[in-house]
Design an enzyme around this catalytic site. Structure first.
Site, mmCIF file in Angstrom:
data_model
loop_
_atom_site.group_PDB
_atom_site.id
_atom_site.type_symbol
_atom_site.label_atom_id
_atom_site.label_comp_id
_atom_site.label_asym_id
_atom_site.label_seq_id
_atom_site.Cartn_x
_atom_site.Cartn_y
_atom_site.Cartn_z
ATOM 1 N N ARG A 61 0.803 -1.202 0.000
ATOM 2 C CA ARG A 61 0.000 0.000 0.000
ATOM 3 C C ARG A 61 0.849 1.271 0.000
ATOM 4 O O ARG A 61 0.709 2.114 -0.883
ATOM 5 C CB ARG A 61 -0.861 -0.033 1.262
ATOM 6 C CG ARG A 61 -1.913 1.006 1.391
ATOM 7 C CD ARG A 61 -2.599 0.762 2.722
ATOM 8 N NE ARG A 61 -2.529 -0.674 3.016
ATOM 9 C CZ ARG A 61 -3.526 -1.521 2.819
ATOM 10 N NH1 ARG A 61 -4.676 -1.093 2.410
ATOM 11 N NH2 ARG A 61 -3.371 -2.797 3.086
ATOM 12 N N THR A 62 1.740 1.385 0.981
ATOM 13 C CA THR A 62 2.504 2.617 1.136
ATOM 14 C C THR A 62 3.396 2.854 -0.075
ATOM 15 O O THR A 62 3.491 3.961 -0.605
ATOM 16 C CB THR A 62 3.356 2.549 2.414
ATOM 17 O OG1 THR A 62 2.489 2.267 3.509
ATOM 18 C CG2 THR A 62 4.074 3.844 2.676
ATOM 19 N N LYS A 89 23.805 -8.382 0.316
ATOM 20 C CA LYS A 89 25.232 -8.700 0.191
ATOM 21 C C LYS A 89 26.013 -8.202 1.398
ATOM 22 O O LYS A 89 27.239 -8.182 1.386
ATOM 23 C CB LYS A 89 25.798 -8.067 -1.082
ATOM 24 C CG LYS A 89 25.179 -8.596 -2.362
ATOM 25 C CD LYS A 89 25.793 -7.907 -3.574
ATOM 26 C CE LYS A 89 25.040 -8.250 -4.841
ATOM 27 N NZ LYS A 89 25.422 -7.362 -5.944
ATOM 28 N N ARG A 111 11.541 3.002 3.869
ATOM 29 C CA ARG A 111 10.795 2.152 4.808
ATOM 30 C C ARG A 111 11.828 1.212 5.409
ATOM 31 O O ARG A 111 12.589 0.577 4.666
ATOM 32 C CB ARG A 111 9.733 1.378 4.026
ATOM 33 C CG ARG A 111 9.237 0.067 4.660
ATOM 34 C CD ARG A 111 8.360 0.258 5.881
ATOM 35 N NE ARG A 111 7.147 1.001 5.653
ATOM 36 C CZ ARG A 111 5.942 0.450 5.428
ATOM 37 N NH1 ARG A 111 5.807 -0.842 5.382
ATOM 38 N NH2 ARG A 111 4.889 1.218 5.256
ATOM 39 N N HIS A 139 5.320 6.736 11.388
ATOM 40 C CA HIS A 139 4.817 6.577 10.034
ATOM 41 C C HIS A 139 4.089 7.877 9.724
ATOM 42 O O HIS A 139 2.863 7.935 9.700
ATOM 43 C CB HIS A 139 3.874 5.369 9.981
ATOM 44 C CG HIS A 139 3.589 4.888 8.574
ATOM 45 N ND1 HIS A 139 3.932 5.607 7.457
ATOM 46 C CD2 HIS A 139 2.994 3.763 8.128
ATOM 47 C CE1 HIS A 139 3.553 4.934 6.379
ATOM 48 N NE2 HIS A 139 2.990 3.810 6.759
#
Lengths: 310, 441
Positions: A61-62, A89, A111, A139
């Site tokens: 969604r975000t 890595k 995020r 958020h």
């Protein structure tokens, strides 16, 4: 309206925004919203700007919302996610940041599973950093779209009674909502089993309860939080069944609520756990409006950070 | 070796009770004489150091140091750790066993002692592991390690979660007259916690560690010490609950001793704000209420020792997201100045500080008594209590830079450190007699 300039480099959390900043963002979002209703949903505002979407945690969604917002403003976007990044890595966030920086993006949308990761990134790069969710911390764009949705429906934020229900302890949405809503003059009540209420909650200027039936009675808005199944292993609650019965929102609990109450949820919903299906799809639910407003709020943030006169 | 004549120093020795201006003459690694300042007769075979206005104390001991050698020499070596200790005023350090390999057997103990003898400027007392590999499953070989030179046992860094193992360790160690140093932490209560639980953690969205994570284990170890009548030393006390439990245990005559570290009385959890990984440490920095209780515990003797818990880490472990960064901070070069701040603030007397950093650790570890007495080894620290300086990690002798005290203005520091009659650190600044020693950068 007197135009207030947005002077910030980054959007890291709601705490660092003033009441005026929040009002400016919400007003800007409101004015940009109509772009999404046009037949050609694109304006040239951010043409030539490059935005990196760096998602270190799964998100549908975000991430989609940010990408659509950027594209509607004509920015070029690049997506990096954990699976495709050098993190697998063994590269550190600091090194990834320096490498991204060397390619001169205008903004990095991050995020990340660790609280404070965007703050660390913001110290290392000249680009604007936008926090799309960091650990259990913040958020901010979710809180802003929640505030926009409430404001559209109720005409104001000041003086409203907002109940936030569920796993407050592990929720970055709850933290950002609490900080934003109280800053804008709403009164916030949090409710959930005591295992899900973090220590020192009262210092955030909220009231705390454990009975959702009582909490909904005077509520103007109810924000339900997602219950994560893995929290069962963390001994926060015994079963979905019991959670739904004592802390979920069902028709019986809703019968005690005000007739014009708003039901919100940051998604994704666990149907039948925190939200009974008939409530999620019921007349009070503004969950899909939240999603629509998400695009507008993210366009506003991008516009104010990258497009507006700095 | 030339004699050293230390003139006009203010001697403070909590053990002998000496407190006043005296001259000390050091010869052949020992204190030859202590007396009233005599006539100024400079002799050929004598190096004269005038320490007017400075304090002369028994050599300080840091009983909680992580040297990182063998295994993690990029963070600290025995040599650099010893140098940092000497600069911080310590004449002896006790190194924790969580090296790689773990110091849970005589050959690792042996290696550390031999290497320290070769490259170390201060005395190094190894502390052996309680359990093999610090794994908390089976007893390490205490007898052999004692023979090789360990002075105590600990699984520091890890708690001994199994209470039965802790009981047996206390009993078995008692037979070898080795004290146990306990890292008190209930790992289940700590969970994924990375800082003190409370309002600050809630605001920052970081998982919290409750005070009870420490105090339930302090209570357990007190009960086991009472059961076995074996001494237990509680490492790095950070909470008010622990202070209360230890105070009560001492009143009941249980053989428990305790230490805290300067960061637990100099900082609160608020040092973490901004996701400062240099303030990430185990146990975590606590609330101001805890700091107050720690200070009271230091005042009334509940807390016997101040130890640095010097835990060097490189930027590889610290320049990370907060919840991924390593725990620990370096303290050898700030421990004494931060402790002297308590004297300046009137919280503790100078004699109390010296006891907690010298006399008491020696007594708990049953090593050479720290006192200034003719015939005793010449381990002493000379302190300028008024010297002001700014903490600059890039000037530290330690290989690592992980200090939360960067930029702090502190008052009081060691200017001369003497181990076995040998000068291992001499701050060239205020003392004119020795111009050959380069001033500290």
């Amino acid at each position: 309206m007197t135009k207030i300039k947005f002077e910030k480099k980054d959007l890291l959390d709601i705490e660092s925004l003033s009441e005026n900043d929040i009002t400016l963002i919400l007003d800007t979002a409101e004015s940009l919203k109509e772009i999404s209703d046009r037949p050609i949903k694109k304006v040239p505002t951010l043409r030539g700007k490059t935005i990196v979407h760096f998602f270190h945690e799964p998100s549908t969604r975000t991430r989609t919302s940010f990408e659509i917002a950027a594209k509607r403003l004509s920015a070029d976007t690049v997506s990096v996610s954990t699976g495709t990044s050098s993190i697998v890595k063994g590269e550190t966030l600091a090194d990834t940041a320096r490498n991204l920086e060397a390619m001169s993006p205008d903004a990095i949308v991050l995020r990340h599973g660790s609280a404070g990761a965007p703050h660390m990134l913001a110290r290392l790069v000249r680009s604007s950093v936008i926090n799309a969710g960091d650990g259990m911390h913040a958020h901010p764009t979710q809180a802003l779209l929640d505030m926009l949705t409430i404001k559209q429906r109720k005409g104001r934020l000041k003086g409203l009674r907002v109940v936030i229900a569920g796993d407050i302890a592990h929720s970055r949405v709850a933290r950002s909502d609490i900080v934003g809503l109280t800053k804008m003059g709403a009164r916030v009540h949090v409710v959930g089993p005591p295992t899900m209420i973090p220590m020192g909650m009262e210092t955030l200027d909220v009231t705390v309860g454990h009975d959702i039936g009582r909490a909904v009675k005077s509520a103007d808005v109810i924000i339900m939080l997602r219950i994560q199944k893995e929290r069962q292993q963390a001994l926060l609650f015994p079963s979905d069944r019991e959670y739904a019965q004592f802390f979920g929102l069902n028709r019986q609990v809703m019968s005690k609520a005000k007739p014009n109450v708003l039901i919100m949820h940051p998604g994704p919903i666990n149907r039948g756990v925190e939200l009974a299906p008939e409530v999620a799809d019921g007349p009070y639910s503004v969950i899909l409006e939240q999603v629509t407003n998400g695009v507008a709020v993210r366009m506003a943030i991008l516009y104010l950070l990258l497009g507006g006169p700095r | 070796m030339k004699r050293i004549w230390i003139r006009y120093g203010h001697i403070v020795d909590p053990d002998t009770g000496l407190d006043g201006v005296f001259d000390i003459v050091i010869a052949k690694g020992k204190i030859e004489s202590i007396g009233d300042p005599g006539p100024d007769t400079k002799t050929e075979d004598c190096e004269v150091i005038d320490v007017r206005g400075k304090l002369v104390t028994p050599g300080l001991i840091d009983m909680h140091t992580h040297l990182r050698e063998p295994g993690h020499e990029y963070k600290e070596t025995i040599e650099t750790g010893c140098r940092a200790a000497a600069h911080g005023g310590f004449t002896a350090i006790c190194c924790m066993p969580n090296t790689s390999p773990v110091n849970d057997n005589q050959s690792v103990t042996d290696y550390i002692i031999k290497k320290a003898g070769k490259v170390g400027s201060v005395r190094v007392y190894p502390v052996g592991a309680i359990s093999q590999g610090l794994a908390g499953k089976s007893l390490a070989e205490y007898g052999e390690m004692k023979t090789a030179g360990v002075v105590a046992l600990t699984d520091d860094g890890n708690p001994v979660m199994n209470a039965q193992l802790m009981r047996r360790a206390l009993e078995y160690a008692k037979g070898f007259d080795l004290p146990l140093i306990s890292h008190c932490e209930d790992r289940n209560l700590t969970g994924r916690g990375v800082m003190n639980e409370g309002a600050t953690a809630t605001r920052l969205g970081l998982a919290g560690i409750p005070n009870a994570s420490e105090s339930v284990m302090v209570a357990r170890d007190i009960a086991l010490s009472e059961l076995t009548q074996a001494p237990v030393h509680i490492a790095h006390v950070s909470t008010r609950d622990s202070v209360r439990l230890i105070r009560e245990a001492k009143e009941r005559g249980i053989p428990v001793t305790a230490e805290t570290a300067p960061h637990y009385f100099s900082l609160t959890e608020e040092a973490v704000i901004g996701y400062n990984t240099h303030a990430k440490v185990h146990p975590p920095l606590r609330s101001s209420k805890d700091v107050k209780a720690i200070l009271e515990g230091l005042q009334d003797g509940t807390i016997d020792v101040i130890a640095s818990d010097h835990a060097p880490h490189s930027s590889v472990e610290k320049d990370l997201e907060f919840d991924m960064a390593a725990n620990g901070l370096i303290g050898l070069e700030t421990s004494l100045p931060l402790s002297l701040a308590l004297v300046h603030s009137g919280t503790l007397t100078l004699a109390q500080i010296i006891s907690k950093m010298s006399t008491h650790p020696a007594r708990i570890l049953r090593i050479n008594p720290r006192r200034l007495k003719p015939g005793d080894p010449a381990d002493l620290t000379i302190i300028d209590p008024l010297k002001e300086f700014t903490v600059r990690a890039n000037r530290f002798q330690s290989k690592s830079r992980n200090t939360p005290f960067e930029g702090w203005q502190l008052k009081g520091k060691a200017i001369l450190t003497i181990v076995k009659g040998k000068i291992v650190f001499h701050d060239g600044g205020p003392i004119k007699e020795r111009t050959d020693t380069a001033a500290e950068p």
